[in-house]
Design a protein around this motif. Structure first.
Motif, short mmCIF file in Angstrom:
data_model
loop_
_atom_site.label_atom_id
_atom_site.label_comp_id
_atom_site.label_asym_id
_atom_site.label_seq_id
_atom_site.Cartn_x
_atom_site.Cartn_y
_atom_site.Cartn_z
N MET A 1 0.71 -1.28 -0.07
CA MET A 1 0.11 -0.17 -0.01
C MET A 1 0.75 1.20 0.15
O MET A 1 1.79 1.31 0.88
CB MET A 1 -1.03 0.09 1.13
CG MET A 1 -1.59 1.27 1.25
SD MET A 1 -2.48 1.15 2.84
CE MET A 1 -3.44 -0.09 2.96
N LEU A 3 1.24 5.08 1.04
CA LEU A 3 0.64 5.65 1.91
C LEU A 3 1.04 7.12 1.92
O LEU A 3 2.18 7.57 1.40
CB LEU A 3 1.29 5.28 3.40
CG LEU A 3 1.03 3.73 3.96
CD1 LEU A 3 1.03 3.44 5.16
CD2 LEU A 3 -0.78 3.64 3.69
N VAL A 146 -11.17 3.31 7.80
CA VAL A 146 -10.17 2.63 6.52
C VAL A 146 -9.71 3.83 5.60
O VAL A 146 -8.53 3.54 5.05
CB VAL A 146 -11.42 1.71 5.74
CG1 VAL A 146 -10.72 1.50 4.41
CG2 VAL A 146 -11.77 0.59 6.52
N VAL A 147 -10.34 4.78 5.27
CA VAL A 147 -9.84 5.69 4.52
C VAL A 147 -8.68 6.47 4.90
O VAL A 147 -7.91 6.59 4.14
CB VAL A 147 -10.97 6.81 3.96
CG1 VAL A 147 -10.53 8.35 3.40
CG2 VAL A 147 -12.02 6.35 3.34
N HIS A 149 -6.82 5.25 7.06
CA HIS A 149 -5.61 4.15 7.23
C HIS A 149 -5.05 4.18 5.77
O HIS A 149 -3.74 3.96 5.45
CB HIS A 149 -6.46 2.78 7.40
CG HIS A 149 -5.31 1.58 7.36
ND1 HIS A 149 -4.33 1.69 7.99
CD2 HIS A 149 -5.27 0.70 6.55
CE1 HIS A 149 -3.49 0.49 7.62
NE2 HIS A 149 -4.11 -0.11 6.86
N LYS A 150 -5.92 4.06 4.56
CA LYS A 150 -5.36 4.15 3.38
C LYS A 150 -4.45 5.21 2.81
O LYS A 150 -3.48 5.51 2.22
CB LYS A 150 -6.23 3.78 2.55
CG LYS A 150 -6.89 2.38 2.38
CD LYS A 150 -7.99 2.31 1.38
CE LYS A 150 -8.43 0.96 1.19
NZ LYS A 150 -9.43 0.64 0.18
N GLY A 153 -1.79 6.04 6.57
CA GLY A 153 -1.28 4.82 7.32
C GLY A 153 -1.64 4.69 8.87
O GLY A 153 -0.99 4.04 9.63
N GLU A 324 -12.12 4.06 -5.30
CA GLU A 324 -10.79 4.05 -4.91
C GLU A 324 -9.98 5.05 -5.67
O GLU A 324 -9.09 5.54 -5.28
CB GLU A 324 -10.02 2.78 -5.06
CG GLU A 324 -10.45 1.37 -4.34
CD GLU A 324 -9.82 0.31 -5.04
OE1 GLU A 324 -9.01 0.27 -5.86
OE2 GLU A 324 -10.11 -0.85 -4.47
N ASP A 328 -6.76 7.61 -4.54
CA ASP A 328 -5.34 7.20 -4.96
C ASP A 328 -4.80 8.64 -5.58
O ASP A 328 -3.82 8.83 -5.49
CB ASP A 328 -5.89 6.48 -6.33
CG ASP A 328 -4.68 6.32 -7.03
OD1 ASP A 328 -3.70 5.39 -6.67
OD2 ASP A 328 -4.20 6.91 -8.16
#
Length: 515
Positions: A1, A3, A146-147, A149-150, A153, A324, A328
């Motif tokens: 992933m 980050l 979750v967002v 985290h993505k 991090g 996503e 991104d």
């Protein structure tokens, strides 16, 4: 992933944005010395603040990221059709349901049902709201975590706890006024983030705006209305209307009934109307919120179309889902350490906190007015009631954080299906309210059986119908599009209730009266 590494300037913008929003909200909230002040802001909030709060409350982190995903994908600007349904639905709310909430000094939407059917239906509706609202918003808190985290991090559990703790803090101390003022500020924050995104993406498209307009036109990205199936659709038109969520009929009809349910029977929204200075002010906020939501959706969909053009020029990135895409771009293509990344993270946090804070306050109000006060023999002192209400808000905050953390261990399909089930409440509650407003012979038992039948039908439509209708021509079976769920739930609830009442009148059975 991959980050996102936050620079000092971005971190400062993020911290200042969140801290300033909370500080301003608390400062404007004033003193909360009664339950009425804590739950409905002493019924003295301006219509434009309630307008901003309505829009911010119905905008979650998932919305901020998924709507651009719709613009990026084949849906394009057709998503905007549903906002016309929202306007129709909210107009009906103003004409049909809003006057009921201003008959006396109500604190809960479901007190209306108590007047018509008695305590059993009131408690059933309130419990349905509490379960679905806290389950749904706990899962939305998980999606927000979750967002983060993505993007940054941050640990999932830590993200959920941090968002929950900040929201509980200003909800506890500031009450409804703080919730509404913070919603307004958070609305401004995420809209500023969206406007900034438009300029960032457009500056990275080779050929600039002329190239973009050519791309959008060539790929039919700017079409809003779709009245007929697309070329090459092999099945019947009725199946397209039933299964495609972004056709004109599903969007406008389904969207109207959905908005009638969410904005006419949900305590989280009704509580805002009760905070207005008058019924007229509440009506103004409701109607204009549909216009503002349309503008907001148009902006986020436009971002999605811009992203489609950008990634068409810069192929190579593979996305599992279109949701996503926006994340991104923020991670990989936003300018670093300029404050813009910090603003976007603040926007994502703002969308999450605005929904969560509203949920806590509304849940506390529902328990206090629909369960605690009707069951207590002596009314506690104003100070005691205020203390109980604040503790309820903390309790629901803790419940939603625990649901968010629990969701970490769940499969993605379980989370998705749970959110779908949580969304059933709009149709079921609308059916109960319509029985209360439009009928006189329907009794308590009829209404409750109708709601249970509505829930059973929705579960069958969602999970059983696809498997029963699979064939060589329809490999996945018939899947009813989500805008129709509110219409199905409310219709079954209403017509079963009416049918039972008529059956009883024909058989001369007068049992099962109001309780």
């Amino acid at each position: 992933m991959i980050l996102l590494h936050i620079g000092h300037i971005d971190a400062m913008v993020l911290f200042v944005s969140v801290a300033a929003a909370i500080a301003i909200g608390l400062r404007l909230s004033g003193k909360n010395d009664s339950v009425e002040a804590f739950l409905v802001g002493n019924r003295d909030l301006p219509w434009w603040a309630i307008l901003g709060s309505i829009v911010a409350t119905e905008t979650s982190t998932a919305t901020v990221l998924s709507v651009p995903g719709a613009g990026y994908g084949p849906v394009g600007m057709r998503f905007l059709q549903i906002t016309f349904g929202f306007l129709i639905g909210r107009t009906i709310v103003v004409q049909l349901l809003l006057p009921l909430f201003f008959q006396g000094k109500l604190m809960s939407a479901y007190e209306v049902l108590n007047k018509r059917f008695g305590g059993a239906v009131e408690k059933f509706a309130s419990l349905l709201f509490l379960v679905t609202r806290n389950l749904g918003d706990g899962l939305r808190l998980f999606l927000a975590a979750v967002v983060l985290h993505k993007l940054a991090g941050w640990d999932l559990a830590t993200s959920a706890i941090a968002i929950g703790a900040i929201t509980i803090f200003y909800t506890y101390f500031g009450g409804m006024k703080s919730v509404i003022w913070n919603d307004c500020i958070q609305f401004v924050v995420y809209m500023l983030g969206a406007v900034a995104t438009v300029f960032v993406i457009s500056n990275q498209i080779s050929g600039g705006w002329p190239t973009f307009w050519e791309f959008a036109t060539t790929h039919d990205k700017l079409t809003v209305f779709q009245l007929t199936p697309p070329a090459g659709f092999s099945s019947s038109t009725w199946l397209w209307v039933l299964s495609e969520p972004f056709n004109f009929y599903a969007a406008v009809i389904g969207g109207a009934v959905l908005s009638l349910g969410t904005h006419g029977t949900d305590q989280m929204m009704v509580q805002r109307y009760l905070s207005a200075r008058s019924e007229r002010d509440a009506a103004r906020a409701i109607l204009l919120s549909a216009v503002v939501v349309s503008i907001q959706f148009a902006l986020f969909l436009f971002i999605g179309v811009l992203l489609a053009c950008y990634y068409a020029q810069n192929p190579g990135t593979q996305f599992t889902t279109s949701d996503e895409v926006y994340a991104d771009f923020i991670v990989n293509h936003f300018p670093r350490n300029t404050g813009l990344v910090g603003l976007m993270l603040a926007a994502i946090l703002a969308a999450a906190m605005s929904t969560l804070s509203s949920s806590l306050n509304a849940s506390a109000s529902a328990v206090l007015n629909d369960f605690y006060l009707p069951l207590t023999s002596t009314v506690p002192s104003p100070g005691r009631l205020l203390s109980i209400t604040r503790r309820l808000a903390i309790a629901f905050g803790a419940i939603q954080v625990m649901i968010g953390i629990w969701a970490i261990s769940l499969d993605a399909s379980v989370v998705s299906n749970s959110l779908t089930i949580a969304g059933y409440s709009a149709g079921l509650l609308l059916g109960l309210f319509l029985l209360g407003v439009l009928t006189t012979g329907v009794r308590t038992a009829d209404a409750l059986i109708g709601a249970l039948c509505g829930l059973a039908v929705l579960l069958c439509v969602q999970f059983l119908l696809p498997s029963l209708t699979r064939s060589a021509d329809l490999e996945s079976g018939i899947r009813v599009a989500w805008p129709w769920f509110a219409l199905i739930g409310s219709s079954v609830t209403f017509f079963v209730g009416v049918g039972l009442a008529r059956l009883r009148s024909h058989t001369g059975d007068e049992r099962g009266g109001d309780v």
